[in-house]
Design a protein around this motif. Sequence first.
Motif, PDB file in Angstrom:
ATOM      1  N   ALA A   1      54.789  32.771  41.236  1.00 13.29           N
ATOM      2  CA  ALA A   1      55.199  33.593  40.037  1.00 13.29           C
ATOM      3  C   ALA A   1      54.275  33.844  39.011  1.00 13.29           C
ATOM      4  N   MET A   2      54.545  34.687  38.158  1.00 11.26           N
ATOM      5  CA  MET A   2      53.731  34.669  37.010  1.00 11.26           C
ATOM      6  C   MET A   2      54.568  33.711  36.020  1.00 11.26           C
ATOM      7  N   TYR A   3      53.586  32.903  35.472  1.00  9.70           N
ATOM      8  CA  TYR A   3      54.226  31.864  34.373  1.00  9.70           C
ATOM      9  C   TYR A   3      53.817  32.266  32.867  1.00  9.70           C
ATOM     10  N   TYR A   4      54.675  32.123  32.226  1.00  5.50           N
ATOM     11  CA  TYR A   4      54.867  32.427  30.727  1.00  5.50           C
ATOM     12  C   TYR A   4      54.966  31.431  29.582  1.00  5.50           C
ATOM     13  N   CYS A   5      54.321  31.185  28.908  1.00  4.74           N
ATOM     14  CA  CYS A   5      54.516  30.423  27.734  1.00  4.74           C
ATOM     15  C   CYS A   5      55.168  31.227  26.801  1.00  4.74           C
ATOM     16  N   ALA A   6      56.229  30.329  26.152  1.00  7.33           N
ATOM     17  CA  ALA A   6      56.882  31.161  25.028  1.00  7.33           C
ATOM     18  C   ALA A   6      57.185  30.002  23.806  1.00  7.33           C
ATOM     19  N   ALA A   7      57.431  30.449  22.527  1.00  8.32           N
ATOM     20  CA  ALA A   7      57.724  29.828  21.656  1.00  8.32           C
ATOM     21  C   ALA A   7      59.210  30.477  21.149  1.00  8.32           C
ATOM     22  N   CYS A   8      60.117  29.726  21.106  1.00  5.37           N
ATOM     23  CA  CYS A   8      61.351  30.099  20.773  1.00  5.37           C
ATOM     24  C   CYS A   8      62.060  29.461  19.391  1.00  5.37           C
ATOM     25  N   PRO A   9      62.284  30.195  18.409  1.00  3.63           N
ATOM     26  CA  PRO A   9      63.060  29.667  17.384  1.00  3.63           C
ATOM     27  C   PRO A   9      64.178  29.151  17.561  1.00  3.63           C
ATOM     28  N   THR A  10      65.161  29.459  18.447  1.00  6.00           N
ATOM     29  CA  THR A  10      66.289  28.899  18.782  1.00  6.00           C
ATOM     30  C   THR A  10      66.411  28.961  20.093  1.00  6.00           C
ATOM     31  N   ARG A  11      67.379  28.187  20.813  1.00  5.11           N
ATOM     32  CA  ARG A  11      67.643  28.018  22.274  1.00  5.11           C
ATOM     33  C   ARG A  11      68.742  27.460  22.589  1.00  5.11           C
ATOM     34  N   ILE A  12      69.376  27.801  23.670  1.00 10.09           N
ATOM     35  CA  ILE A  12      70.649  27.337  24.316  1.00 10.09           C
ATOM     36  C   ILE A  12      70.203  26.921  25.588  1.00 10.09           C
TER      37      ILE A  12
ATOM     38  N   VAL B   1      61.551  35.752  19.983  1.00  9.47           N
ATOM     39  CA  VAL B   1      60.670  34.872  20.798  1.00  9.47           C
ATOM     40  C   VAL B   1      59.247  35.324  21.268  1.00  9.47           C
ATOM     41  N   TYR B   2      58.457  34.638  21.020  1.00 11.99           N
ATOM     42  CA  TYR B   2      56.873  34.827  21.040  1.00 11.99           C
ATOM     43  C   TYR B   2      56.698  34.684  22.589  1.00 11.99           C
ATOM     44  N   TRP B   3      55.958  35.500  23.298  1.00 12.98           N
ATOM     45  CA  TRP B   3      55.563  35.262  24.532  1.00 12.98           C
ATOM     46  C   TRP B   3      53.911  35.392  24.742  1.00 12.98           C
ATOM     47  N   GLY B   4      53.423  34.641  25.611  1.00 11.01           N
ATOM     48  CA  GLY B   4      51.949  34.689  26.172  1.00 11.01           C
ATOM     49  C   GLY B   4      51.971  35.918  27.205  1.00 11.01           C
ATOM     50  N   GLN B   5      50.687  36.012  27.598  1.00  9.78           N
ATOM     51  CA  GLN B   5      50.509  37.166  28.672  1.00  9.78           C
ATOM     52  C   GLN B   5      50.777  36.839  29.961  1.00  9.78           C
ATOM     53  N   GLY B   6      50.967  35.462  30.285  1.00  8.49           N
ATOM     54  CA  GLY B   6      51.159  35.102  31.617  1.00  8.49           C
ATOM     55  C   GLY B   6      49.712  34.397  32.336  1.00  8.49           C
ATOM     56  N   THR B   7      50.230  33.476  33.364  1.00  7.34           N
ATOM     57  CA  THR B   7      49.097  33.069  34.323  1.00  7.34           C
ATOM     58  C   THR B   7      49.723  33.149  35.612  1.00  7.34           C
ATOM     59  N   GLN B   8      49.013  33.485  36.552  1.00  7.61           N
ATOM     60  CA  GLN B   8      49.589  33.545  37.906  1.00  7.61           C
ATOM     61  C   GLN B   8      49.277  32.420  38.748  1.00  7.61           C
TER      62      GLN B   8
END
Length: 122
Positions: free
Chosen positions: A91-102, A110-117
Motif C-alpha cells: 500500500a501507500m503509507y501515510y503519516c498523519a498528525a491528528c489533533p483528536t482521534r477515536i 488532520v495533517y497528512w504527508g505525501q506518502g511512501t510506497q
Amino acid sequence: QVQLVESGGGSVQVGGSLRLSCAASGDTIGRYFMGWFRQAPGKEREGVAIIGVSGTSTYADSVRGRFTISQDNAKSTVDLEMNSLRPEDTAMYYCAACPTRIGLRCGARVYWGQGTQVTISS
C-alpha cells in the motif's frame, strides 16, 4: 501547522522488514496523536497505528504483533517498524498528525504527508 515527510518505503519479499520514518516540522508533534495510515489500490485509507501524547499505541488487528510505532519528540520523528511483511501489506503509507482521534480514526483538521510506497512481493 505541521509538515510531514515520509521515508523508508520500498520493495521487500514476504517475511521481510521495513522501517518507515516520518519527519515533522512546523509544530511540536507532542501536541498531536501521530499515526500511520495506508491505502491500497481500490481500497479506502485505513488506520494502521496511532501513538498518543502519553505514548500509548493503538494498532489495527491486521498488524498487531508485527508492526511497532514509536515517536521521538526531540527529533520530531515518528517511525513504523514493520516485520513479517505480507502481500496484503502492500500500500501507500501515510503519516498523519491528528489533533483528536477515536481509535484509529482521526478527527478534523488532520495533517497528512505525501506518502511512501511499500510493496511486498511473494
